[in-house]
Design a protein around this motif. Structure first.
Motif, PDB file in Angstrom:
ATOM      1  N   SER A 800      40.455   1.993 -40.432  1.00  0.00           N
ATOM      2  CA  SER A 800      40.202   1.114 -39.303  1.00  0.00           C
ATOM      3  C   SER A 800      40.208  -0.343 -39.750  1.00  0.00           C
ATOM      4  N   ALA A 801      40.621  -1.216 -38.825  1.00  0.00           N
ATOM      5  CA  ALA A 801      40.564  -2.660 -39.119  1.00  0.00           C
ATOM      6  C   ALA A 801      39.131  -3.129 -39.268  1.00  0.00           C
ATOM      7  N   THR A 802      38.197  -2.406 -38.638  1.00  0.00           N
ATOM      8  CA  THR A 802      36.763  -2.702 -38.763  1.00  0.00           C
ATOM      9  C   THR A 802      36.063  -1.421 -39.221  1.00  0.00           C
ATOM     10  N   PRO A 803      36.242  -1.084 -40.470  1.00  0.00           N
ATOM     11  CA  PRO A 803      35.764   0.227 -40.928  1.00  0.00           C
ATOM     12  C   PRO A 803      34.251   0.376 -40.853  1.00  0.00           C
ATOM     13  N   ALA A 804      33.843   1.569 -40.459  1.00  0.00           N
ATOM     14  CA  ALA A 804      32.424   1.908 -40.491  1.00  0.00           C
ATOM     15  C   ALA A 804      32.020   2.209 -41.932  1.00  0.00           C
ATOM     16  N   PRO A 805      30.742   2.137 -42.227  1.00  0.00           N
ATOM     17  CA  PRO A 805      30.301   2.437 -43.596  1.00  0.00           C
ATOM     18  C   PRO A 805      30.725   3.841 -44.016  1.00  0.00           C
ATOM     19  N   ASP A 806      31.179   3.966 -45.235  1.00  0.00           N
ATOM     20  CA  ASP A 806      31.586   5.248 -45.787  1.00  0.00           C
ATOM     21  C   ASP A 806      30.342   6.086 -46.065  1.00  0.00           C
ATOM     22  N   ARG A 807      30.303   7.321 -45.520  1.00  0.00           N
ATOM     23  CA  ARG A 807      29.147   8.192 -45.739  1.00  0.00           C
ATOM     24  C   ARG A 807      29.186   8.883 -47.086  1.00  0.00           C
ATOM     25  N   GLY A 808      30.398   9.075 -47.621  1.00  0.00           N
ATOM     26  CA  GLY A 808      30.523   9.872 -48.831  1.00  0.00           C
ATOM     27  C   GLY A 808      30.534  11.350 -48.513  1.00  0.00           C
ATOM     28  N   ALA A 809      30.622  12.167 -49.554  1.00  0.00           N
ATOM     29  CA  ALA A 809      30.646  13.625 -49.383  1.00  0.00           C
ATOM     30  C   ALA A 809      29.363  14.090 -48.698  1.00  0.00           C
ATOM     31  N   ILE A 810      29.525  15.028 -47.746  1.00  0.00           N
ATOM     32  CA  ILE A 810      28.380  15.508 -46.978  1.00  0.00           C
ATOM     33  C   ILE A 810      27.393  16.252 -47.873  1.00  0.00           C
ATOM     34  N   VAL A 811      26.150  15.860 -47.800  1.00  0.00           N
ATOM     35  CA  VAL A 811      25.065  16.527 -48.501  1.00  0.00           C
ATOM     36  C   VAL A 811      24.218  17.337 -47.513  1.00  0.00           C
ATOM     37  N   CYS A 812      23.832  16.702 -46.401  1.00  0.00           N
ATOM     38  CA  CYS A 812      23.011  17.360 -45.383  1.00  0.00           C
ATOM     39  C   CYS A 812      23.906  17.773 -44.225  1.00  0.00           C
ATOM     40  N   SER A 813      24.209  19.069 -44.133  1.00  0.00           N
ATOM     41  CA  SER A 813      25.076  19.566 -43.063  1.00  0.00           C
ATOM     42  C   SER A 813      24.383  19.539 -41.703  1.00  0.00           C
ATOM     43  N   CYS A 814      23.074  19.648 -41.704  1.00  0.00           N
ATOM     44  CA  CYS A 814      22.357  19.681 -40.428  1.00  0.00           C
ATOM     45  C   CYS A 814      22.472  18.355 -39.685  1.00  0.00           C
ATOM     46  N   PHE A 815      22.486  17.224 -40.437  1.00  0.00           N
ATOM     47  CA  PHE A 815      22.513  15.911 -39.794  1.00  0.00           C
ATOM     48  C   PHE A 815      23.726  15.065 -40.209  1.00  0.00           C
ATOM     49  N   ASP A 816      24.716  15.698 -40.849  1.00  0.00           N
ATOM     50  CA  ASP A 816      25.953  15.001 -41.244  1.00  0.00           C
ATOM     51  C   ASP A 816      25.684  13.744 -42.071  1.00  0.00           C
ATOM     52  N   ILE A 817      24.892  13.875 -43.108  1.00  0.00           N
ATOM     53  CA  ILE A 817      24.536  12.725 -43.946  1.00  0.00           C
ATOM     54  C   ILE A 817      25.155  12.904 -45.325  1.00  0.00           C
ATOM     55  N   GLY A 818      25.855  11.854 -45.768  1.00  0.00           N
ATOM     56  CA  GLY A 818      26.610  11.944 -47.000  1.00  0.00           C
ATOM     57  C   GLY A 818      25.949  11.282 -48.188  1.00  0.00           C
ATOM     58  N   THR A 819      26.606  11.405 -49.346  1.00  0.00           N
ATOM     59  CA  THR A 819      26.068  10.923 -50.612  1.00  0.00           C
ATOM     60  C   THR A 819      25.853   9.412 -50.607  1.00  0.00           C
ATOM     61  N   ILE A 820      26.833   8.653 -50.094  1.00  0.00           N
ATOM     62  CA  ILE A 820      26.720   7.195 -50.132  1.00  0.00           C
ATOM     63  C   ILE A 820      25.593   6.708 -49.236  1.00  0.00           C
ATOM     64  N   THR A 821      25.474   7.305 -48.045  1.00  0.00           N
ATOM     65  CA  THR A 821      24.375   6.938 -47.143  1.00  0.00           C
ATOM     66  C   THR A 821      23.028   7.184 -47.813  1.00  0.00           C
ATOM     67  N   LEU A 822      22.892   8.328 -48.453  1.00  0.00           N
ATOM     68  CA  LEU A 822      21.638   8.664 -49.114  1.00  0.00           C
ATOM     69  C   LEU A 822      21.356   7.726 -50.285  1.00  0.00           C
ATOM     70  N   THR A 823      22.365   7.471 -51.089  1.00  0.00           N
ATOM     71  CA  THR A 823      22.168   6.619 -52.261  1.00  0.00           C
ATOM     72  C   THR A 823      21.749   5.215 -51.853  1.00  0.00           C
ATOM     73  N   LYS A 824      22.409   4.673 -50.833  1.00  0.00           N
ATOM     74  CA  LYS A 824      22.045   3.325 -50.377  1.00  0.00           C
ATOM     75  C   LYS A 824      20.613   3.292 -49.854  1.00  0.00           C
ATOM     76  N   ALA A 825      20.219   4.303 -49.088  1.00  0.00           N
ATOM     77  CA  ALA A 825      18.859   4.330 -48.554  1.00  0.00           C
ATOM     78  C   ALA A 825      17.829   4.462 -49.675  1.00  0.00           C
ATOM     79  N   ILE A 826      18.119   5.321 -50.648  1.00  0.00           N
ATOM     80  CA  ILE A 826      17.196   5.501 -51.779  1.00  0.00           C
ATOM     81  C   ILE A 826      17.024   4.186 -52.537  1.00  0.00           C
ATOM     82  N   THR A 827      18.138   3.486 -52.741  1.00  0.00           N
ATOM     83  CA  THR A 827      18.093   2.239 -53.504  1.00  0.00           C
ATOM     84  C   THR A 827      17.443   1.110 -52.712  1.00  0.00           C
ATOM     85  N   ASN A 828      17.925   0.897 -51.482  1.00  0.00           N
ATOM     86  CA  ASN A 828      17.477  -0.258 -50.702  1.00  0.00           C
ATOM     87  C   ASN A 828      16.067  -0.101 -50.161  1.00  0.00           C
ATOM     88  N   GLN A 829      15.693   1.132 -49.799  1.00  0.00           N
ATOM     89  CA  GLN A 829      14.377   1.352 -49.217  1.00  0.00           C
ATOM     90  C   GLN A 829      13.382   1.912 -50.221  1.00  0.00           C
TER      91      GLN A 829
END
Length: 867
Positions: A800-829
């Motif tokens: 996309s010309a305005t890409p959404a954040p990359d989630r990374g490989a799916i870790v949580c299938s129940c809520f569609d949450i990926g490795t990159i999303t988790l790593t950023k949250a762990i680091t930033n929060q």
């Protein structure tokens, strides 16, 4: 609509679910049953998404003879006639049934009665032979009966849990989360014994990455340590255990710490730490699964564990037990009714008095005289022409049996193959002369028994698809057509269950723990409303066993010689399950969410082995054994031991041209149980070289996909196909792309070709070919399927010309949450616990299957912060 209380379709945990059907009759809302004692409302990722797997897509809806639709009357008559003719000409051992832990107990009972009591052969075996028959053989050698002397309550009460050959966090997630909750509450210890460092190891106090196949050496070493240090329960042994002459002497030499460490390829300090933990915690549960059972010495490995618990008195007490946990939803029910070729119904063997008892109860005209052919031998006999007619029920042996290529050759040569299944196209159904449509999970009514001996009701909440019928009905109609009308006059599952209960108590008088005679006269309403209950109570709590003298038996077992790797086959191949998939994916493959966790079959390999064999992470590799070969995507993993490979069992011809693990395993079996050894095959690996790589995103797939390697996975709006091939990529594109408005771009210098197909402005397909490392990411492109007014420029660019954040490989299938999303949250929060991650992102708060992966990401962050 009202919710129906039923039982999950997957593993042996036996979780209760509440199913609320939708108006379309092909879907349902699924939640955990908070009142079921096995799971108290929890479900794993597979159970959570069961509602997505209930459509009629791919269902077998009508009987077929020779590939043509037939009436039930004609199909039943044809099957009965062919079986009668075969028996008349060649005898009862010329026919066989191959059944499944997917059957309900009532289905299993009728099939066993027909084959053993009326056809007069014991040639009925089950795919449970492949996963837990070594546990059965071990129990019978030690206890005199196949009884699992444990319950899930023991996991709460234990101070030490030892997991042997079990990736519990992935394969039995609800039980694993129960262990973790009890551990948090009581501080219990956890030891994991597994050659691989799996997700189950994330919370372990100790992980022993032992050499594959060295479990007997470790357990015998621990028993010798207990003997030397005074941890044998001499009073219990005197009262309740029969010890063979010379048993203790056999442990006096060659079982010291250093010898055990050397045999198991473990640091002596780790072995000593395990021994000390065992000594310090009398309330020990040893839970074992396929890593123990699936071995050519699986029964000895089971008995090594049972010896340890018997000798130290850690059995029949709260929190102290050996615990075989089963893989299939009703493997235990099959054991109860004699679904194995080596047993009779109601936990009896083929002793003359047992044969006579069952014969009299059934009024059998021709009772089987001896055990029948076990699974591997059964299909070998089909290939040799000795078995000339086989009925395969609810299983896929063309994929799941070892040396599956030979199994396919046997089925192709068999004069008469009947397949009853709910799925139309499987690798096995391709060989069927007759196809019989069976009801699926949401349409079935009966009982199942879980790993802790708990019987639960499975209740129908959907109408049968097409002309599908319950398995018990199909079997009894064939039996009646063969001439045994009165003996198979069952009108309902309750009729069968009552007969099953009566047989369990018939002339039993306490000889066998399995006795459900209290239900011998259960009413139809009582059966309908039956609550989960566990037979056998607190098994062996009184120190009495099902042997002639009432004592358990210590069984001498020795570590087999493992030998050195062969020059031509320098690696050791291990096989197993993925978290979000089940068996051959005929059910889980229908769920787009479950397909995202592992989109392709991976071969996991240590980094140094990958380097030595010229492999790169994400590349393709050919894995070969003396039996066959198949292609996998390479995954470099620090959880692998040097010299070892791991591949999953799930992929078939229906999903992939690669990932065929069944063709790799050897058809070598345990001499006592007949269980194949899937865990320790000689292998080699090499790069799989293709001229081009690519992927296809499409609403509808071309069939077949003409490329050297192709693996499909379902997405929310269609399919993703990863592929690699040879020849002209442009010619390939013409073959696979559907008609429609085409936009394309080409970069011949870099070998890149990109296509998108639109119909009425809606994206229906896109194909990307090029160097593997330069292919675009899939997630945004998958989301464009079915989208109108998509940008041609963006589609060809692959982003996309305005890409959404990359989630990374799916870790949580129940809520569609990926490795990159988790790593950023762990680091930033600064989320330092799985609970904190769950509060922030919801990941891990539903089924908990992904918690070990989240914990690993947290640990990686901590290590980086301190590194």
């Amino acid at each position: 609509m009202n919710a129906t209380r039923t039982t999950c379709a997957y593993c042996g945990v036996g979780c209760g679910v509440l199913a609320t059907p939708a108006a379309d009759g092909q879907s349902a809302a699924i939640v955990g049953d908070p009142e079921h004692p096995a799971n108290a409302g929890r479900l794993c990722s597979k159970g959570t998404h069961l509602g997505e797997t209930l459509s009629h897509e791919g269902r077998l809806l009508h009987p077929e003879i020779g590939g043509k639709r037939a009436s039930w009357e004609k199909a039943i008559a044809h099957v009965a006639r062919q079986f009668r003719r075969t028996i008349e000409q060649y005898g009862p051992d010329s026919v066989a049934f191959y059944v499944s832990g997917q059957l309900l107990t009532e289905d299993y009972y009728v099939a066993n009665k027909l084959m053993k009591g009326f056809i007069g052969s014991a040639n009925i075996d089950t795919n449970s032979r492949l996963c837990m028959s070594s546990a059965v053989a071990g129990h019978m050698r030690a206890f005199g009966e196949d009884v699992v002397p444990a319950s899930y309550d023991d996991l709460d009460a234990a101070d030490l849990i030892v997991l042997v050959g079990s990736n519990t966090a992935w394969c039995h997630p609800v039980i694993y989360q129960r262990m973790m909750a009890a551990r948090a509450a009581r501080g219990k210890k956890l030891v994991v014994i597994d050659p691989r460092r799996t997700e189950t190891c994330a919370d372990a106090d100790l992980h022993l990455a032992l050499r594959p196949g060295s479990d007997v050496a470790l357990m015998n070493g621990l028993l010798a340590f207990a003997m030397r240090e005074g941890h044998i329960d001499l009073d219990y042994v005197e009262r309740s255990v029969n010890v063979p002459d010379g048993f203790w002497d056999s442990l006096s030499e060659g079982h010291d710490l250093w010898s055990v460490a050397r045999a198991c390829d473990l640091p002596p300090a780790d072995v000593q730490a395990f021994f000390d933990l065992f000594a310090a915690h009398p309330r020990t549960v040893t839970m074992f699964s396929q890593g123990i059972n699936q071995s050519i010495r699986g029964t000895d490995q089971v008995n090594a564990i049972l010896n340890l618990h018997l000798a130290t008195g850690r059995i029949g007490k709260p929190g102290a037990a050996p615990f075989s946990i089963t893989g299939q939803p009703n493997a235990m029910g099959g054991r109860e009714v004699g679904g194995l070729a080596t047993t009779l119904a109601a936990h009896m063997d083929f002793a003359p008095e047992n044969r006579d008892l069952v014969r009299r109860f059934w009024a059998s005209p021709t009772m089987a005289a001896k055990p029948g052919l076990k699974a591997v031998d059964l299909f070998r006999s089909i290939g040799e022409g000795r078995v000339k007619a086989v009925w395969i029920m609810a299983t896929n042996p063309a994929v799941s049996l070892p040396d599956a290529g030979t199994v396919r050759e046997a089925l192709a040569a068999c004069p008469f193959v009947v397949v009853s299944d709910c799925i139309a196209n499987t690798d096995t159904s391709a060989y069927a002369h007759v196809m019989l449509p069976a009801t699926g999970w949401g349409e079935k009514d009966g009982t199942v028994t879980n790993s802790e001996r708990m019987i639960s009701r499975q209740r129908a909440f959907l109408p049968a698809a097409g002309e599908a019928r319950p398995d018990w009905w199909i079997i009894k109609e064939v039996a009646r057509a063969m001439g045994w009308r009165e003996a198979f006059s069952f009108d309902s599952p309750a009729d069968i269950y009552r007969e099953h209960a009566r047989l369990s108590t018939y002339q039993n008088a306490g000889k066998r723990v399995f006795d459900i005679g209290g239900h011998a006269a259960i009413s139809n309403p009582g059966y309908d409303t039956m609550q989960p209950w566990r037979w056998g109570g607190d098994a062996f709590a009184d120190g009495r066993f099902s042997t002639p003298d009432g004592k358990a038996r210590l069984v001498p077992v020795n570590q087999m010689e493992l030998g050195e790797p062969l020059r031509a086959w320098p690696l050791t191949l291990n096989t197993g399950r993925y978290r979000d998939q089940w068996h051959t994916m005929t059910r889980t493959g229908l769920s787009a969410r479950l397909g995202q966790h592992r989109q392709e079959p991976l071969v996991e390999i240590h980094a140094e082995d990958a380097l030595a064999h010229g492999l790169s992470d994400g590349g393709l590799a050919l894995v070969a054994t003396p039996q066959g070969s198949s292609v996998y995507r390479v995954c470099i993993s620090d959880g692998q031991r040097r010299g070892e490979l791991f591949v999953p069992i799930h992929w078939t011809d229906q999903q992939s041209t690669g990932g065929r693990t069944g063709v790799l395993a050897r058809a070598l079996t345990d001499p006592h149980s007949g269980q194949p050894g899937f865990k320790n095959a000689p292998a080699r690996i090499s790069p799989f070289v293709a001229e081009w790589h690519g992927f296809l995103i499409a609403s509808v797939l071309p069939d077949p996909l003409p490329s050297s390697y192709a693996t499909k996975v379902r997405t929310k709006a269609g399919w993703l196909v990863e592929m690699a091939g040879d020849g002209d990529p442009l010619a390939f594109a013409k073959r696979v792309l559907p008609r429609g408005g085409r936009i394309e771009s080409h970069d011949g210098a870099h070998g890149q070709h990109r296509f998108a197909i639109l119909r009425d402005g809606v994206v229906v397909a896109a194909l990307y070919i090029g160097p593997q490392k330069r292919l675009p990411r899939r997630e945004w492109l998958i989301a464009q399927l079915g989208i109108s007014e998509a940008s041609a420029t963006e589609l060809l660019a692959g982003r996309s010309a305005t890409p959404a954040p990359d989630r990374g490989a799916i870790v949580c299938s129940c809520f569609d949450i990926g490795t990159i999303t988790l790593t950023k949250a762990i680091t930033n929060q600064r989320l330092m616990t799985t609970e904190a991650v769950g509060a922030a992102l919801s990941a891990g708060t539903n089924c908990g299957s992904c918690k070990p992966a989240i914990q690993r990401l947290i640990m990686q962050h901590k290590e980086a912060a301190h590194g």
